[in-house]
Design a protein around this motif. Sequence first.
Motif, PDB file in Angstrom:
ATOM      1  N   TRP A  65     -43.588  61.120  83.674  1.00 56.02           N
ATOM      2  CA  TRP A  65     -42.686  61.371  84.968  1.00 56.02           C
ATOM      3  C   TRP A  65     -43.967  61.440  85.924  1.00 56.02           C
ATOM      4  N   THR A  66     -45.133  61.487  85.872  1.00 59.60           N
ATOM      5  CA  THR A  66     -45.949  61.981  86.872  1.00 59.60           C
ATOM      6  C   THR A  66     -45.563  60.965  88.109  1.00 59.60           C
ATOM      7  N   ASP A  67     -45.970  59.546  87.988  1.00 54.00           N
ATOM      8  CA  ASP A  67     -45.699  58.828  89.244  1.00 54.00           C
ATOM      9  C   ASP A  67     -44.385  59.127  90.006  1.00 54.00           C
ATOM     10  N   ARG A  68     -43.258  59.152  89.117  1.00 50.53           N
ATOM     11  CA  ARG A  68     -41.995  59.505  89.633  1.00 50.53           C
ATOM     12  C   ARG A  68     -42.014  60.859  90.625  1.00 50.53           C
ATOM     13  N   LEU A  69     -42.647  61.871  89.984  1.00 50.80           N
ATOM     14  CA  LEU A  69     -42.802  63.054  91.076  1.00 50.80           C
ATOM     15  C   LEU A  69     -43.648  63.043  92.077  1.00 50.80           C
ATOM     16  N   ARG A  70     -44.628  62.203  92.089  1.00 51.01           N
ATOM     17  CA  ARG A  70     -45.688  62.085  93.178  1.00 51.01           C
ATOM     18  C   ARG A  70     -45.068  61.249  94.230  1.00 51.01           C
ATOM     19  N   ASP A  71     -44.382  60.218  93.847  1.00 50.17           N
ATOM     20  CA  ASP A  71     -43.654  59.310  94.731  1.00 50.17           C
ATOM     21  C   ASP A  71     -42.473  59.776  95.480  1.00 50.17           C
ATOM     22  N   GLN A  72     -41.610  60.352  94.692  1.00 50.83           N
ATOM     23  CA  GLN A  72     -40.506  60.918  95.304  1.00 50.83           C
ATOM     24  C   GLN A  72     -40.449  62.386  95.988  1.00 50.83           C
ATOM     25  N   VAL A  73     -41.477  63.063  95.480  1.00 45.98           N
ATOM     26  CA  VAL A  73     -41.518  64.480  95.819  1.00 45.98           C
ATOM     27  C   VAL A  73     -42.653  65.136  96.456  1.00 45.98           C
ATOM     28  N   LEU A  74     -43.866  64.939  95.540  1.00 43.01           N
ATOM     29  CA  LEU A  74     -45.003  65.385  96.070  1.00 43.01           C
ATOM     30  C   LEU A  74     -45.577  65.020  97.153  1.00 43.01           C
ATOM     31  N   GLY A  75     -45.587  63.488  97.433  1.00 45.97           N
ATOM     32  CA  GLY A  75     -45.987  62.755  98.388  1.00 45.97           C
ATOM     33  C   GLY A  75     -45.143  63.114  99.696  1.00 45.97           C
ATOM     34  N   PRO A  76     -43.925  62.949  99.791  1.00 46.90           N
ATOM     35  CA  PRO A  76     -43.170  63.257 100.830  1.00 46.90           C
ATOM     36  C   PRO A  76     -43.548  64.502 101.536  1.00 46.90           C
ATOM     37  N   LEU A  77     -43.434  65.749 100.384  1.00 44.39           N
ATOM     38  CA  LEU A  77     -43.644  67.073 100.871  1.00 44.39           C
ATOM     39  C   LEU A  77     -44.967  67.366 101.398  1.00 44.39           C
ATOM     40  N   SER A  78     -46.016  66.754 101.094  1.00 46.26           N
ATOM     41  CA  SER A  78     -47.407  66.570 101.401  1.00 46.26           C
ATOM     42  C   SER A  78     -47.640  66.193 102.815  1.00 46.26           C
ATOM     43  N   ARG A  79     -46.605  65.455 103.199  1.00 44.62           N
ATOM     44  CA  ARG A  79     -46.543  64.882 104.620  1.00 44.62           C
ATOM     45  C   ARG A  79     -45.604  65.609 105.508  1.00 44.62           C
ATOM     46  N   GLY A  80     -45.121  66.613 104.975  1.00 43.27           N
ATOM     47  CA  GLY A  80     -44.067  67.366 105.817  1.00 43.27           C
ATOM     48  C   GLY A  80     -42.856  66.842 105.897  1.00 43.27           C
ATOM     49  N   GLU A  81     -42.661  65.654 105.056  1.00 44.03           N
ATOM     50  CA  GLU A  81     -41.276  65.009 105.134  1.00 44.03           C
ATOM     51  C   GLU A  81     -40.384  65.717 103.919  1.00 44.03           C
ATOM     52  N   PRO A  82     -39.086  65.501 104.124  1.00 40.88           N
ATOM     53  CA  PRO A  82     -37.851  65.999 102.980  1.00 40.88           C
ATOM     54  C   PRO A  82     -38.469  64.896 101.675  1.00 40.88           C
ATOM     55  N   ALA A  83     -38.118  65.439 100.456  1.00 38.30           N
ATOM     56  CA  ALA A  83     -38.164  64.795  99.183  1.00 38.30           C
ATOM     57  C   ALA A  83     -36.935  64.331  98.807  1.00 38.30           C
ATOM     58  N   LEU A  84     -36.906  62.968  98.359  1.00 38.38           N
ATOM     59  CA  LEU A  84     -35.634  62.276  98.192  1.00 38.38           C
ATOM     60  C   LEU A  84     -35.693  61.830  96.521  1.00 38.38           C
ATOM     61  N   TYR A  85     -35.080  62.509  95.573  1.00 40.24           N
ATOM     62  CA  TYR A  85     -35.269  62.160  94.148  1.00 40.24           C
ATOM     63  C   TYR A  85     -33.947  62.142  93.608  1.00 40.24           C
ATOM     64  N   ALA A  86     -33.953  61.158  92.651  1.00 35.49           N
ATOM     65  CA  ALA A  86     -32.454  60.967  91.683  1.00 35.49           C
ATOM     66  C   ALA A  86     -32.718  61.753  90.670  1.00 35.49           C
ATOM     67  N   PRO A  87     -31.733  62.840  90.301  1.00 35.13           N
ATOM     68  CA  PRO A  87     -31.785  63.632  89.091  1.00 35.13           C
ATOM     69  C   PRO A  87     -31.285  63.158  88.033  1.00 35.13           C
ATOM     70  N   TYR A  88     -31.798  63.114  86.823  1.00 41.06           N
ATOM     71  CA  TYR A  88     -31.659  62.490  85.394  1.00 41.06           C
ATOM     72  C   TYR A  88     -30.244  63.150  84.989  1.00 41.06           C
ATOM     73  N   ASP A  89     -29.261  62.372  84.530  1.00 38.11           N
ATOM     74  CA  ASP A  89     -28.160  62.836  84.024  1.00 38.11           C
ATOM     75  C   ASP A  89     -28.333  62.820  82.286  1.00 38.11           C
ATOM     76  N   TRP A  90     -28.556  63.887  81.646  1.00 38.83           N
ATOM     77  CA  TRP A  90     -28.837  63.850  80.151  1.00 38.83           C
ATOM     78  C   TRP A  90     -27.761  63.259  79.317  1.00 38.83           C
ATOM     79  N   ALA A  91     -26.613  63.582  79.960  1.00 42.75           N
ATOM     80  CA  ALA A  91     -25.450  63.231  79.208  1.00 42.75           C
ATOM     81  C   ALA A  91     -25.040  61.725  79.265  1.00 42.75           C
TER      82      ALA A  91
END
Length: 204
Positions: A65-91
């Motif tokens: 999941w590294t690319d997804r975390l970087r693209d959706q969360v770490l990248g935006p936060l590192s630019r001072g922007e809100p992260a936007l991620y889609a949480p996984y539904d395990w059920a």
Amino acid sequence: MNDLADRARRLRSLPPSCGPVRLIAVDGHAGSGKSTFANRLAASLGGAPVLHLDDVASHEELFAWTDRLRDQVLGPLSRGEPALYAPYDWAARRFGPPRVLGPAPVMLIEGVGAGRTAVRPFLAALLWIDGDSEASWERGRHRDGPGLSEFWDGWTAAEQRHFADDPSYPFADVVIRRMPTGYMWLEGCHPTAVASRILTDSEA
């Protein structure tokens, strides 16, 4: 043994690591108590956001999941922007509606692999929850019940492969040991880190 309120104050004193955010990883074996600790620490931080890696992983990508975390969360936060991620539904076995995760002074990222190589450059501190892998997995199996025994069989094999290829423990700033009441904070395996000296120093 150290008070969480004091540890929280020290975390706030660390330099920002991901844009304006002091990103704190809580890593350890599945079943070791990471989520409980992270939630308690977040409360001591005044309600700091917690990103659970269970929301980023999936059945098909337990650790890829590294690319997804970087693209959706770490990248935006590192630019001072809100992260936007889609949480996984395990059920339902699918990703759900997007969630917004705005930058905060301190944010926790919790889950197996939170201290992996690709994430460490974004971290202010890496906390490792102390615990034997077999004992931790047994607690996890007991918690989830027999209906998920097959999942746990696959998980434990995947976790072993992950930590063999990309260990977090040797890079931990602090090792967190569960005590009968509270937690003990011990200097981790990465003694050159500033976070290690700040967070485990006995002087306030």
